[in-house]
Structures are given as C-alpha cells and as structure tokens.
Scaffold this active site. Structure first.
Site, PDB file in Angstrom:
ATOM      1  N   ASP A 100       2.683   2.510  10.163  1.00 58.27           N
ATOM      2  CA  ASP A 100       2.943   1.415   9.237  1.00 58.27           C
ATOM      3  C   ASP A 100       4.431   1.451   8.872  1.00 58.27           C
ATOM      4  OD1 ASP A 100       2.286  -0.731   7.524  1.00 58.27           O
ATOM      5  OD2 ASP A 100       2.131   0.629   5.825  1.00 58.27           O
ATOM      6  N   LYS A 116      -4.814  -5.404   9.699  1.00 58.30           N
ATOM      7  CA  LYS A 116      -5.452  -4.200   9.175  1.00 58.30           C
ATOM      8  C   LYS A 116      -6.220  -4.515   7.891  1.00 58.30           C
ATOM      9  CE  LYS A 116      -1.426  -2.367   8.737  1.00 58.30           C
ATOM     10  NZ  LYS A 116      -0.340  -1.455   8.314  1.00 58.30           N
ATOM     11  N   ASP A 147       6.131  -0.375   5.618  1.00 61.27           N
ATOM     12  CA  ASP A 147       6.358  -0.223   4.182  1.00 61.27           C
ATOM     13  C   ASP A 147       5.562   0.954   3.634  1.00 61.27           C
ATOM     14  OD1 ASP A 147       8.091  -2.510   3.659  1.00 61.27           O
ATOM     15  OD2 ASP A 147       6.343  -3.719   4.210  1.00 61.27           O
ATOM     16  N   ASP A 155       0.251   4.669   4.654  1.00 60.43           N
ATOM     17  CA  ASP A 155       0.305   5.098   3.257  1.00 60.43           C
ATOM     18  C   ASP A 155      -0.862   4.547   2.449  1.00 60.43           C
ATOM     19  OD1 ASP A 155       1.420   2.409   3.396  1.00 60.43           O
ATOM     20  OD2 ASP A 155       2.008   2.696   1.302  1.00 60.43           O
TER      21      ASP A 155
END
Length: 259
Positions: free
Chosen positions: A13, A184, A15, A209
């Site tokens: 990912d 996602k 961010d 995250d």
C-alpha cells in the site's frame, strides 16, 4: 502445515506505508531501492482513483521516492481492467477524476450519460449533487452500479473527507442497488495486480497499514501479509479482528532485509 515459498514478489500500500501526509516514512526509500536493485516484481497499490499512474509517479518522485509508472496499481486501473474483461467496448457514466476517466478511455470505454452500461463511482474532490442525481436516475433505468473502492473517508490536511464508500451508500439508499466494489479489500484487485507483474500469490507478500483493507485483501488473495503500525491500525486493534496478518512490524524499515 508446509513451509511457505520464499517471497519473490511484493505488493505494498502507499499511504501509511510509504508516505504519511505527503512525507516519506523512514525506510521507504531504502525498501524501494532494494526492490528495484533486486529485480523482483513489485507493485505500489492505492485505493485512491483520483490520480493516474503517471501522476502518482511524479508525486512520489517529488517526495524523493522512485516508483516506475508500470509498478503503480490503482483502483481506477483495476476497475477499468475489470470492466474491459466483463463488457469490452462498453459505455459508462463516471463520477470521478482523471485517474478513472483516463483508465477507462485507455481500454476503449465510451463515457456518456445516454443509456450507459454502467454508472461508475470513484474518488473526486467535488461530489456534485447534480452528478449524484443523474447517477441515481441512470441506475434506476438499468445501468449497473460499480464503485472503485469502499473507503468511507479520506484524509486531508483539514481532517476527514467523505469518500467513495460514503457517496456509494447515499446512491444505494436512493436506488436500492448496492455497487460492486473493485478495490481493496476485494481480492480481485490483488489478483489482477499479481497477474500484471506475472507473480503468484504463494510467493508474494502484501504490506499494508489497515487490517480491514490491506491485510484482508492480501489474506483472501492467498498472500503472506505484513501489517505496519505507521498508518491507521494500532497494535491494540489487531486482536479485534477475526483474522491476523502473518507478521506485525513497526514500519517498512523493518522489512528491508527480507528482500
């Protein structure tokens, strides 16, 4: 249980893993450099459909992170590929930005508000009431409802913003029709990304995250999963979920030596 195969390909990912509020997370540059030097297949993924891969490449480069355009995979690209597989040469009414409209143009889709095959909802900086009203009427008239991602809120310097999932809920309430979310945690986005780089889930890993999107998507796609604590999910929240990542680490810096 048999030992898993060594990790040959990496998906991560963006961010909360590589950057946070426009600033690179320590270790991100070293991780990306080692990936590039190793020649291993990798992808940087984002559910954000606003930007094209070229836009994101330039934005990351300005932050000091080098990610080739071909190594960037967005929910807009995944949505365009999904629609091209489902109904090649179709038509769509789109609420979204250049990342989404460019991806659809590139697969030969016609963007129209006249009897489109699909209504496609993506991220945008300005959700127009007029556009949402048109979407509702087109869906009521038979257009199929697709959304790039289910994220309810997005970040900004001023605080949380309503995102695609929130607007999709509004349209669903008005039509009684739920969208098909491509991004996602739908493993479709992950499997399409793996196919794009010629990778196999058994020898691939996903870094994220968020438990509810990144880890869940990687798990359902059959990959090893790494949760970093540099973004949304806190360590105390991990056990609240009925599934676990393969490993929890503080940040991307802890994974450099695994490449």
């Amino acid at each position: 249980m048999a030992d898993r195969k060594p990790i040959e390909s990496w998906l991560t990912d963006m961010d909360g893993v590589l950057i946070h509020e426009g600033v690179p997370i320590p270790g991100a540059d070293a991780f990306l450099k080692k990936l590039r030097d190793s020649g291993r297949p990798f992808l940087v993924l984002t559910n954000n459909s606003i930007y094209t891969a070229r836009d994101l490449h330039a934005r990351l480069r300005r932050m000091g992170l080098e990610v080739p355009t071909e190594n960037i995979w967005t929910s807009a690209l995944a949505t365009a590929q999904f629609l091209n597989d489902q109904r090649p040469g179709g038509s769509a009414y789109v609420i979204g930005e250049a990342g989404l409209t460019t991806a659809l143009h590139d697969v030969g889709y016609i963007l129209t508000d006249h009897e489109p095959d699909f209504v496609i909802l993506g991220e945008t900086r300005t959700y127009s009431f007029e556009a949402m009203t048109k979407a509702v009427r087109l869906i009521n008239n038979g257009a199929r409802f697709i959304a790039t991602n289910p994220d309810n809120v997005g970040p900004s310097t001023e605080g949380a913003l309503p995102a695609t999932g929130s607007v999709a809920a509004l349209i669903t309430a008005a039509t009684g029709r739920s969208p098909y979310f491509v991004g996602k945690p739908n493993p479709l986005m992950m499997r399409a990304g793996l196919n794009a780089i010629g990778a196999h889930s058994e020898s691939s890993a996903m870094i994220g995250d968020r438990m509810d999107t990144d880890v869940l998507a990687g798990l359902e796609a059959g990959m090893r999963t790494f949760l970093v604590l540099s973004g949304v999910t806190r360590i105390a929240e991990v056990d609240r979920h009925p599934f676990r990542p393969s490993q929890v680490v503080d940040s991307i810096a802890d994974l450099v030596d695994l490449i």
